[in-house]
Structure formats: C-alpha cells, structure tokens
Design an enzyme around this catalytic site. Sequence first.
Site, PDB file in Angstrom:
ATOM      1  N   THR A 112     103.441  92.031  49.702  1.00  0.00           N
ATOM      2  CA  THR A 112     104.917  91.749  49.375  1.00  0.00           C
ATOM      3  C   THR A 112     105.620  91.953  50.715  1.00  0.00           C
ATOM      4  O   THR A 112     106.560  90.847  50.831  1.00  0.00           O
ATOM      5  CB  THR A 112     105.420  92.896  48.597  1.00  0.00           C
ATOM      6  OG1 THR A 112     104.792  92.826  47.251  1.00  0.00           O
ATOM      7  CG2 THR A 112     106.657  92.899  48.470  1.00  0.00           C
ATOM      8  N   SER A 151     106.526  85.020  42.664  1.00  0.00           N
ATOM      9  CA  SER A 151     106.075  86.572  42.928  1.00  0.00           C
ATOM     10  C   SER A 151     105.163  86.486  44.251  1.00  0.00           C
ATOM     11  O   SER A 151     104.361  85.559  44.545  1.00  0.00           O
ATOM     12  CB  SER A 151     105.429  86.821  41.867  1.00  0.00           C
ATOM     13  OG  SER A 151     104.843  88.266  42.093  1.00  0.00           O
ATOM     14  N   THR A 152     105.040  87.648  44.837  1.00  0.00           N
ATOM     15  CA  THR A 152     104.242  87.808  45.917  1.00  0.00           C
ATOM     16  C   THR A 152     102.599  87.567  45.519  1.00  0.00           C
ATOM     17  O   THR A 152     101.571  86.879  46.216  1.00  0.00           O
ATOM     18  CB  THR A 152     104.124  89.408  46.516  1.00  0.00           C
ATOM     19  OG1 THR A 152     105.432  89.294  47.276  1.00  0.00           O
ATOM     20  CG2 THR A 152     103.026  89.248  47.497  1.00  0.00           C
ATOM     21  N   ASN A 153     102.546  87.860  44.156  1.00  0.00           N
ATOM     22  CA  ASN A 153     101.080  87.848  43.586  1.00  0.00           C
ATOM     23  C   ASN A 153     100.560  86.516  43.333  1.00  0.00           C
ATOM     24  O   ASN A 153      99.376  86.194  43.029  1.00  0.00           O
ATOM     25  CB  ASN A 153     101.416  88.585  42.314  1.00  0.00           C
ATOM     26  CG  ASN A 153     101.769  89.940  42.425  1.00  0.00           C
ATOM     27  OD1 ASN A 153     101.985  90.528  43.514  1.00  0.00           O
ATOM     28  ND2 ASN A 153     102.063  90.669  41.411  1.00  0.00           N
ATOM     29  N   SER A 329      75.129  94.380  86.770  1.00  0.00           N
ATOM     30  CA  SER A 329      75.054  95.734  86.983  1.00  0.00           C
ATOM     31  C   SER A 329      75.664  96.285  88.239  1.00  0.00           C
ATOM     32  O   SER A 329      75.920  95.593  89.134  1.00  0.00           O
ATOM     33  CB  SER A 329      73.385  96.132  87.343  1.00  0.00           C
ATOM     34  OG  SER A 329      73.279  97.542  87.465  1.00  0.00           O
TER      35      SER A 329
END
Length: 491
Positions: A112, A151-153, A329
């Site tokens: 959201t 919707s966010t969904n 190294s």
Amino acid sequence: MEAHVQQQSPPVATRTETDSLGEVEVPADAYWGVHTMRALENFPISKRPISVYPELVVALAQVKQAAARANREVGVLDPKKHALIDEACQRIIDGELHDQFVVGVIQGGAGTSTNMNANEVITNLALEIAGYPKARYDVLHPIDDVNRSQSTNDTYPTALKLAMTASLTTMLAELDQLRIAFARKGREFHHILKVGRTQLQDAVPMTLGQEFHGFATTLGEDIARLRETIKLLSEVSLGATAIGTGITADPGYAAAAVRHLSEITGRRLETAPDLIEATSDTGVFMTFSSALKRSAIKLSKICNDLRLLSSGPQAGFAEINLPPRQAGSSIMPGKVNPVIPEAVSQVAYAIAGADLTVTMAAENGQLQLNAFEPVIAHSLLQSITWMRQACWTLRVNCVDGITANTERLELMVGSSVGVITALIPFIGYAEAAKLAKAALATGRPVADLVVEAGLMTRAAVEQQFEADRLSGVRPITQAIPVAQLKAEPHE
C-alpha cells in the site's frame, strides 16, 4: 554530535497534509505526501527506497497511466484530469522524479505504501503541470482521481509482474552473451585434449572445447526455462480491485485497463480468468524464483569448475589460466585468486536464499490477499539485478580472457591411464583393467604395456589414441552423438 548537527541545521520548509489519522508535516518540495511520510516513519528498515528498482517505478507509472485511460474511456474520469495524469505518468516513465519514490522496499501493508507513493508523486507532478502548487488535492486527488477504480491489491502485483518482465529481459540478454562467450571458447579449445574427471578422479579423455561447449549448452537451457516464465507473468489482475470482485470499478474497466496497459508496455497482457484466485495467489512468483535459482546454481557450478581447472598455479590442476584481476593476498606475494568466479557464486547463494524467502512469503499469504508481496518484490528484483551484473562481470572480467595451459594438459593426457578405456572394444575390460593397474604401479605408458602384451600393434594403439577418437568426435566402434561446436547466432 548528532543532536548538535541537528540544532545547527536550518529548519526545513514543510507543508501540512491530512489523512484519516490526522495532520502530518511533509517537506514542502516533496512530490510525495502524507501517506508516504507515514511509511517513512513506520518502515526505516531496509534503508533502500523502491527507486533502486527503476523498472518497478516505470511499471507503477504504466499501470496508473493505463488506469487513467480506462477510467476516461468508461466515463468515470474527467478528460482534463485524465490528460494531466497521463502526462505526469509519461514523464515518470521517461525517467523523471524517480528519486521521489522513497518508501522502503520492505514495508507492511501488502504494498500500500508503494501504491500511495506513486499516487502522490503523480498527483503533485500533474498539479505542477497544470500550474497549481503541490497538495492542491481539491483540484486533483491522489486517491479519488489517480487511484480511481483501483486497489493496491491489483495495481501492485500487476506492476511487479511488469517490472520483473522488463528486468528479466535485460538479464536474459546478458546471460545469452555469457553463453556465446563460453561457446566461443569451446571452438577456440576444440583441438586441445585433456583428461576428463568424474567424482574428482581421472576418467576418460575429452577436449577442453567440449567442456566449455557444455557450459554454453547448460546456460542455453536455462535461458529457455526463464523465457517460459514471461508468459506466466503476462497474466495480470488489474481490475480486480480489493479482493477480486471488482468493487468500485465500472464493469467495462478491467478489460479496458488491460488493453491500454498492453498498448503502453508493448506486451500481450491478459486478464486472469479468476480474479479472486489471482488476487491471493503468488504461485507465479515461486515458479519464476525457482527457475532463477536453477540458473544461478548451475552458473555457480560452472564457476566452481573454473576455479578447480585453474587451481594452482603449481600445485593444482592448472589446466586453464584465468585472467588476473587483482592481488590476492595481503601477506603472500604474487598470489592471485579467482575473485570473479568467487563473486558470482556468492550471488548464486544469495539468490538461493531469496528463493526460500519467496517461498515462505507465498505460503503465509492468508485468505484473500498476500500481505508479503513487498519482500517477494525485493527478493526477486534484487536477484535479477545481481544475476545480470554477475553474468556481465563473469564474461568481461573472466571468460573472455581464459587461456589453456596446453603443455600441462598434454603432460596429463600423456600419462593418463584412463586412455585405456578406448581399447576395451579391442582387448576387453578384464585385460584393460589388468594393464591399467600395471601402468599405475610402474608409471609406464599404457601403449607400451598393450603392445608388449601382444594384444594390439603399435600402429593400432596409436590410431585409437588419436585425439578425435579419444574425445568421441570420431567413433571407435559405433556412432556416438557429440555436440558440434558451431558458430553461435547473434555473435
């Protein structure tokens, strides 16, 4: 010290915005608003804004643009408002204001906060285009207008699928270039004989070219598997709104929105046949994650092989030479490590871990909505991004510069007992095993022992020990399918 710095800092100009929880002060120059501000306060977790994934920002703008066009088409959005929203979305698609997408990648609320961030940035940019100051929501509203019929969904997972598809497309291009690089090395090394190995023990001969061509082939298989997921990602739930019933949306909205989104993205998108199921199901993300993990793990296996084959340079396999990239190294002078394959393997481990995260998030999405899609989004988009960069550095900084240690390879093949396997059709397994044991015990060449035993002539042995026969390119007793090292397309 922090408190002192804060006291010395000049005050930041703010504006007051209001939501159902009350008033919040928002930086005056921010294109985002109250909902984004609350998210910034609530989720200071990842320290990574969603803008780290530009494909997601673009996808969010594409979804909002398609929704605005559909709302205008079905008659629920004023044409003037649509024009402003459409232009604002296009400017974001073209790269503007990505830095205003500031909510964290990890957030509660099923995405959201991300959706609200997009609504607010688009609204305030549209207001600016129209000549109004920011937050004049009586003129254009982030939810009533920009988020209308949504919707966010349904918008968030749709945008996520678009972002994954776009990101995957660029990743596959890089993975294919890596495949071509390995195939090129396969042709370069096609004539170089070496000892094959199974279970880290000497096996029968092969060519170094066959080994590298095998790397190319396995990457090609993974490219095909990943491309198959694009079709699965083309099924979207836009128009489902809250739980899949389409509440608040006009009956003609869903079809119009997906049609417009297809036109905007240039991709053939389809509305999911069951929007209730599509709103709660995250199976496609698990399928995609699994395919990506497979590719990453196989790439790591190749990197492990490269590390083994280049090990040494004096006390290891030392069959190939990786290009030296940096001093290895801080205490051992002259040591050079296989840092590029090591880095790529670590990317694979991270992708494998992300796959487990996706699996757990998918399993815990209860009832009509999965609340954990933000961590799915972050896990997958990060994995794709890292995989793309790993393929690039492996190709440019390693594979392209690999050379063969031909003298070392010739020495090992010349002293290998495994070559006697090629003589089994002529002398039988039992005699071959006896002579192999004798060769290991005495250190004498296999060819000499076979000839001395009167089992084959010197000429016959040498004929079967020719490189193309030992590697299977030319069959000894029957046709054996062997991959042909042909030029790769698009090279």
